[in-house]
Write an enzyme that holds these catalytic residues in place. Structure first.
Site, short mmCIF file in Angstrom:
data_model
loop_
_atom_site.label_atom_id
_atom_site.label_comp_id
_atom_site.label_asym_id
_atom_site.label_seq_id
_atom_site.Cartn_x
_atom_site.Cartn_y
_atom_site.Cartn_z
N ASP A 218 0.80 -0.91 -0.15
CA ASP A 218 0.14 -0.28 0.09
C ASP A 218 0.85 1.55 0.25
OD1 ASP A 218 -3.07 0.61 0.55
OD2 ASP A 218 -1.91 1.97 1.83
N GLU A 268 14.11 -15.39 1.00
CA GLU A 268 14.39 -16.31 1.91
C GLU A 268 13.42 -17.70 1.47
OE1 GLU A 268 13.78 -15.23 6.01
OE2 GLU A 268 15.34 -13.47 5.39
C1 GLC Z 1 -4.28 2.97 -0.87
C2 GLC Z 1 -5.64 2.06 -0.91
C3 GLC Z 1 -6.53 3.19 -0.03
C4 GLC Z 1 -6.24 3.69 1.11
C5 GLC Z 1 -4.50 4.09 1.56
C6 GLC Z 1 -4.16 4.36 2.36
O1 GLC Z 1 -4.49 4.09 -1.66
O2 GLC Z 1 -5.57 1.38 -1.49
O3 GLC Z 1 -7.41 2.16 -0.47
O4 GLC Z 1 -7.22 4.82 1.54
O5 GLC Z 1 -4.02 3.92 0.61
O6 GLC Z 1 -3.99 3.63 3.03
#
Ligand code: GLC
Ligand code: CA
Length: 556
Positions: A218, A268
């Site tokens: 993310d 790993e």
């Molecule tokens: C990413 C995710 C989104 C979230 C953001 C903050 O863009 O896809 O859903 O709100 O990160 O974590």
């Protein structure tokens, strides 16, 4: 002969298992709270996923990407993680997780889990400790704290805005403020801190040891930050060039040192764990760094999310991304829909309206989905054509739950039922992303259309019944069966990661894969002659010619 085949000698290094499985995989994204609810509390859960593994196997996906299922107060749909090495009790237990992995693997489906390293939840143990500890403490050093301005620190250290609207710095009551690029409940980690770094390696191993095959990372481009003593203003930040790798917040070059460490952990395992970066970088050529084999290995290409239904735009995007993938040694990734954007069947039913980003039709969402009026039929026809064309492209295909049912965005969610922080933090400006997160309809009738025994946590519209799995399963012309047929054929036909373009009229794109597999998309509104070849599959009725807004797969 038999002996020759089975014997190994010292000269033959042991083969790594199936290490390239991800390069052209079809990956199906599950937003767990909205997939299937096994215990009838209105919230989707891990046993719900396990109960639907047969459905996923029949659909024909190679892997599942699971959005966050960790303990969370749901300030941002689970992207506010309170404990990285556990399961939200509302979604199940670690034992349920293991059972889900076993069921998926038993069906030959890999599992990629979402990992959220830029920020935790404010309910994370570490953030609670940071609040309880004094200024300058090791506890505070795990996050990004700054003294406020003004005589008593009563003013924010800078006027920065967060991604969901409102200020990015919040006070903690003693003159200090913490940074959150997203919601206030999502404090940003300090990635200069060694404990933070070590803890994420521990998390990667924790899930890899439990059988997870990979990670979706993310906001991968935000971890490394360089905040000078005197912080720039929001306007100064916005004016900074992101192309140089030296922007203070986004896409800094040294973020790749972090991922080089992650790669050592991935390697790993056998096969090595994989990762795909969510990195909204500019220029797009900077994506290659994330996709490098010494880093995360693959990165999302979101270009089709922004594209109009237009052959020239598609061709440019496809050529660029295949070039970029070749430059990084990775394969590219195609995406039309995910949990952050308006569903593509709806986007393609709306006129290009000047809203940017194109994947988020802000004005239309604000109108409750009434203005302009969506041409649902055309939207679905174009989405089917676009998807079938995309599934013939070299690289990985990332699908979002419900697109295989041709679902439209749910735009008429009452304010009282909304959950996305975007809605609460930008009143009257944004309604947010709930409309693509409405729980799936499995049956044509029932309290929550087979999602579970209770009412779903986000209200489902009446028309969900007709779009349900049950309603589509036996209809050969349904979108569900188009996806099933396409994924089965895609597996059978998959070829090396190249394509050539066949000459075609301007409204048509015609691609050829190395083994005689061809895809022809007619983006125009009038029919064109059908090129030669055995018709394998089409996104709509094809009879001697190729109608407008239709894609066909051929074999020659
Ligand atoms: C990413 C995710 C989104 C979230 C953001 C903050 O863009 O896809 O859903 O709100 O990160 O974590
Ligand atoms: Ca449940």
């Amino acid at each position: 002969m038999t002996e020759l085949l089975t014997s190994t000698t010292d000269a033959t290094p042991p083969q790594r298992l199936d290490a390239d499985w991800w390069r052209q995989a079809t990956v199906y994204q599950i937003y767990p709270r909205s997939f299937a609810d096994a215990n009838g509390d209105g919230i989707g859960d891990l046993p719900g996923i396990t109960s639907r593994v047969d459905y996923l196997a029949r659909l024909g996906v190679d892997a599942v990407w699971l959005s966050p299922f960790y303990p969370s107060e749901l300030a941002d749909g689970g992207y506010d993680v309170a404990d990285y090495r556990n399961v939200d009790p509302r979604l199940g237990t670690l034992a349920d997780f293991d059972a889900m992995v076993a069921a998926l693997h038993g069906a030959g489906i890999k599992l990629i889990v979402d990992i959220v390293p830029n920020h935790s939840s404010d309910q994370h143990e570490w953030f609670k400790e940071a609040l309880a500890a004094p200024k300058g403490s090791p506890e505070r050093d795990r996050y990004v704290f700054r003294d406020g301005l003004g005589e008593h620190g009563e003013l924010p250290p800078a006027d920065w805005k967060c991604m969901f609207g409102g200020p990015a710095w919040d006070p903690v009551g003693d003159g200090q403020w913490y940074l959150h690029l997203f919601a206030p409940e999502q404090p940003d980690f300090n990635w200069h801190n060694e404990e933070v770094r070590a803890d994420f390696l521990k998390t990667l191993r924790f899930w890899s040891d439990r059988g997870v095959d990979g990670f979706r990372v993310d906001v991968a481009h935000a971890l490394a930050k360089d905040l000078p003593e005197n912080l720039p203003s929001e306007a100064e930040l916005a004016a900074m060039d992101t192309a140089t790798g030296t922007h203070l917040l986004w896409d800094r070059d040294e973020v790749h040192e972090i991922y080089a460490g992650w790669r050592e952990v991935f390697d790993e395992y056998d096969p090595p764990r994989i990762a795909v970066a969510e990195a909204w970088v500019n220029p797009p050529s900077r994506r290659a760094r994330y996709a490098s084999a010494s880093g995360l290995g693959q990165a999302f290409n979101f270009d089709l999310l922004e594209a109009d239904f237009d052959p020239e735009a598609y061709r440019r995007i496809i050529v660029d991304n295949l070039d970029q993938a070749a430059a990084s040694g990775s394969s590219t990734t195609w995406v039309f829909s995910n949990h952050d954007v308006v569903r593509h069947a709806t986007r393609y039913g709306l006129p290009p309206n000047g809203d940017r980003p194109r994947h988020y039709n802000r004005t239309w969402l604000l109108s409750g989905g009434t203005e302009p009026v969506v041409d649902t039929e055309a939207g679905l026809r174009r989405a089917r054509a676009a998807t079938l064309f995309m599934l013939a492209l070299p690289g990985s295909a990332y699908l979002y739950q419900g697109e295989e049912l041709g679902l439209s965005e749910v735009a008429d969610i009452p304010d009282a039922a909304r959950q996305d922080p975007t809605f609460f933090r930008s009143p009257g400006v944004d309604v947010g992303r709930d409309g693509c997160r409405v729980p799936l309809p499995w049956t044509a009738t029932g309290r929550s259309f087979g999602f579970g025994d209770a009412k779903a946590h986000l209200p489902q519209p009446e028309w969900f019944g007709a779009a349900s799995v049950e309603a589509q399963s036996d209809d050969p012309a349904s979108t569900l069966n188009l996806y099933r047929d396409a994924l089965a054929l895609r597996r059978e036909l998959q070829a090396d990661e190249s394509l050539t373009w066949a000459p075609s009229e301007p409204q048509v794109l015609h691609l050829r894969r190395a083994n005689g597999w061809e895809a022809v998309a007619n983006f125009g509104s009038t029919a064109v002659p059908l090129p030669a070849g055995e018709v394998l599959l089409a996104s709509g009725p094809v009879d001697g010619e190729l109608p407008g807004e239709t894609t066909v797969w051929l074999r020659n």
